[in-house]
Motif scaffolding. Structure first.
Motif, PDB file in Angstrom:
ATOM      1  N   ILE A   4      55.822  62.445  43.955  1.00  0.00           N
ATOM      2  CA  ILE A   4      54.673  62.146  43.494  1.00  0.00           C
ATOM      3  C   ILE A   4      53.837  63.204  43.980  1.00  0.00           C
ATOM      4  N   ARG A   5      53.110  64.019  43.016  1.00  0.00           N
ATOM      5  CA  ARG A   5      52.321  65.158  43.241  1.00  0.00           C
ATOM      6  C   ARG A   5      50.940  65.112  42.458  1.00  0.00           C
ATOM      7  N   LEU A   6      50.207  65.605  43.218  1.00  0.00           N
ATOM      8  CA  LEU A   6      48.719  65.658  42.725  1.00  0.00           C
ATOM      9  C   LEU A   6      48.149  67.188  42.631  1.00  0.00           C
ATOM     10  N   HIS A   7      47.837  67.449  41.259  1.00  0.00           N
ATOM     11  CA  HIS A   7      47.607  68.754  41.012  1.00  0.00           C
ATOM     12  C   HIS A   7      46.036  69.197  40.979  1.00  0.00           C
ATOM     13  N   ALA A   8      45.138  67.872  40.720  1.00  0.00           N
ATOM     14  CA  ALA A   8      43.792  68.011  40.527  1.00  0.00           C
ATOM     15  C   ALA A   8      43.288  66.609  40.936  1.00  0.00           C
ATOM     16  N   PHE A   9      42.227  66.570  41.653  1.00  0.00           N
ATOM     17  CA  PHE A   9      41.515  65.561  42.183  1.00  0.00           C
ATOM     18  C   PHE A   9      40.976  64.710  40.904  1.00  0.00           C
ATOM     19  N   GLY A  10      40.938  63.604  40.926  1.00  0.00           N
ATOM     20  CA  GLY A  10      40.582  62.811  39.806  1.00  0.00           C
ATOM     21  C   GLY A  10      41.350  61.322  39.694  1.00  0.00           C
ATOM     22  N   PRO A  11      41.292  60.755  38.343  1.00  0.00           N
ATOM     23  CA  PRO A  11      41.877  59.545  38.383  1.00  0.00           C
ATOM     24  C   PRO A  11      43.255  59.321  38.761  1.00  0.00           C
ATOM     25  N   ALA A  12      43.918  58.093  38.791  1.00  0.00           N
ATOM     26  CA  ALA A  12      45.085  57.601  39.259  1.00  0.00           C
ATOM     27  C   ALA A  12      46.078  58.336  38.299  1.00  0.00           C
ATOM     28  N   GLU A  13      45.859  58.642  37.185  1.00  0.00           N
ATOM     29  CA  GLU A  13      46.643  59.371  36.048  1.00  0.00           C
ATOM     30  C   GLU A  13      47.107  60.587  36.561  1.00  0.00           C
ATOM     31  N   ASN A  14      46.360  61.233  37.372  1.00  0.00           N
ATOM     32  CA  ASN A  14      46.706  62.450  37.926  1.00  0.00           C
ATOM     33  C   ASN A  14      47.799  62.860  38.846  1.00  0.00           C
ATOM     34  N   LEU A  60      45.896  71.644  47.275  1.00  0.00           N
ATOM     35  CA  LEU A  60      46.530  71.179  46.114  1.00  0.00           C
ATOM     36  C   LEU A  60      47.596  72.289  45.629  1.00  0.00           C
ATOM     37  N   PRO A  61      48.578  71.761  44.926  1.00  0.00           N
ATOM     38  CA  PRO A  61      49.078  70.522  44.963  1.00  0.00           C
ATOM     39  C   PRO A  61      49.465  69.706  46.103  1.00  0.00           C
ATOM     40  N   THR A  62      49.581  68.691  46.056  1.00  0.00           N
ATOM     41  CA  THR A  62      50.011  68.000  47.364  1.00  0.00           C
ATOM     42  C   THR A  62      50.751  66.616  47.091  1.00  0.00           C
ATOM     43  N   ILE A  63      51.484  66.317  47.947  1.00  0.00           N
ATOM     44  CA  ILE A  63      52.281  65.066  47.966  1.00  0.00           C
ATOM     45  C   ILE A  63      51.508  64.161  48.825  1.00  0.00           C
ATOM     46  N   PRO A  64      50.893  63.021  48.187  1.00  0.00           N
ATOM     47  CA  PRO A  64      50.073  61.953  49.086  1.00  0.00           C
ATOM     48  C   PRO A  64      50.957  61.268  49.883  1.00  0.00           C
ATOM     49  N   GLY A  65      50.353  60.190  50.672  1.00  0.00           N
ATOM     50  CA  GLY A  65      51.071  59.252  51.573  1.00  0.00           C
ATOM     51  C   GLY A  65      51.262  59.730  52.941  1.00  0.00           C
ATOM     52  N   ALA A 310      53.506  55.185  41.077  1.00  0.00           N
ATOM     53  CA  ALA A 310      52.350  55.226  41.996  1.00  0.00           C
ATOM     54  C   ALA A 310      51.132  55.118  41.377  1.00  0.00           C
ATOM     55  N   ALA A 311      50.713  55.896  39.937  1.00  0.00           N
ATOM     56  CA  ALA A 311      49.357  55.840  39.578  1.00  0.00           C
ATOM     57  C   ALA A 311      49.076  54.211  39.245  1.00  0.00           C
TER      58      ALA A 311
END
Length: 330
Positions: A4-14, A60-65, A310-311
């Protein structure tokens, strides 16, 4: 690997499910083939770009967790070869990377998973369990004490209810909805009340007119304000969260608490670590938490989601639609 990667801060759909290169362990590190990754409220805050207690927002981008369990499948140079192939659990600290099929961490963060625990249960204890035991340092529970536990069906609340009952305390559990109150009762609460229903405080007061001796407050807001009215003189109000918003008391309310000798303590952060009294307090709490679960004294509740979901897991956590610890499984 899938992650799971996050490219931009924001809602779960990111949070997006992608294929990325597997990490390679550096000297002194191991790579874990992840079987379970913990999801924490702090993860949702960092996803939105809210720093909170984290020292900084991730690049960013990051893999959370930050909590993982699985099997060591690769070693970095100089790492003890005895770890290879072992089932382990680790808290990654503030380093991201857990929401993936593989994660790396320093070998000195590892704990062997005790017999009888599956990876998801181990993940619950390495983070949520260590926090619960850290909070419990401030409460002298036993026969004659009465614990009031809001969010009693959550990851921490579930463990607090079990611990208090095991210690011989009377337990009043608060949770949202019939399913959650039933879970709290099954975990040992003497009285489990739906705090979204009218009149719950009157029911608690009628059942236990002497009042509670300790309030484990992870909720804040209006539920905490009402719960404070159920405390006995000289009671403890232990604060470790504010999921319903900050508790904003009037001067008259504060004066009332003082008159009743109610002591409020924020038990997170430095206060919790200092109370352990050891050079590596987090590891001490992690070890204790895993031992309590392995002995069967604490039974973590786990809500499992697929890694690709994850979202949905974040949305469920943010809307309080979860029970126990939320865990992703690749």
């Amino acid at each position: 690997m899938n992650a799971i990667r996050l490219h931009a801060f924001g809602p779960a759909e990111n949070l997006t499910y992608e294929t990325v290169p597997a990490p390679v362990p550096a000297p002194g590190q191991v790579r874990i083939a992840v079987a379970a990754a913990g999801v924490h409220l702090l993860d949702t805050a960092l996803r939105e770009g809210v720093q909170g207690p984290a020292p900084a927002l991730p690049d960013l981008p990051t893999i959370p967790g930050r909590e993982v369990a699985g099997t060591v499948d690769a070693l970095g140079p100089g790492t003890d070869p005895a770890w290879l192939g072992r089932p382990v659990v680790a808290h990654l600290g503030f380093a991201p990377g857990g929401y993936a099929e593989y994660a790396v961490t320093d070998a000195d963060r590892l704990h062997a998973i005790p017999p009888g625990l599956d990876p998801a249960q181990a993940v619950a204890m390495i983070g949520t369990g260590r926090t619960a035991l850290g909070i419990l340092q401030f409460a002298d529970l036993g026969p004659g004490s009465t614990a009031l536990v809001p969010a009693a069906a959550g990851g921490i609340g579930t463990l607090l209810v079990q611990y208090a009952r095991n210690a011989g305390a009377t337990v009043i559990a608060l949770a949202g909805g019939p399913a959650k109150t039933a879970l709290a009762a099954a975990n040992g609460a003497h009285l489990a009340l739906d705090y979204t229903a009218p009149g719950w405080a009157d029911t608690a007061r009628a059942a236990y007119p002497g009042g509670a001796t300790v309030l484990f407050d992870s909720v804040g807001g209006d539920p905490a304000r009402t719960a404070l009215g159920l405390l006995a003189p000289g009671a403890l109000h232990l604060v470790f969260g504010w999921s319903a918003g900050p508790l904003e008391l009037t001067d008259a309310e504060r004066a009332g608490l003082t008159a009743r000798s109610i002591t409020t303590r924020n038990v997170l952060g430095p206060a919790m670590l200092a109370a352990v009294g050891a050079p590596d307090p987090l590891r001490v709490l992690e070890t204790r938490a895993l031992a309590e679960a392995a002995a069967g004294r604490l039974r973590p509740a786990v809500q499992r989601h697929p890694l690709a979901g994850a979202a949905a897991a974040h949305r469920a956590l943010e809307s309080r639609a979860t029970t126990g610890k939320v865990v992703l499984e690749p």
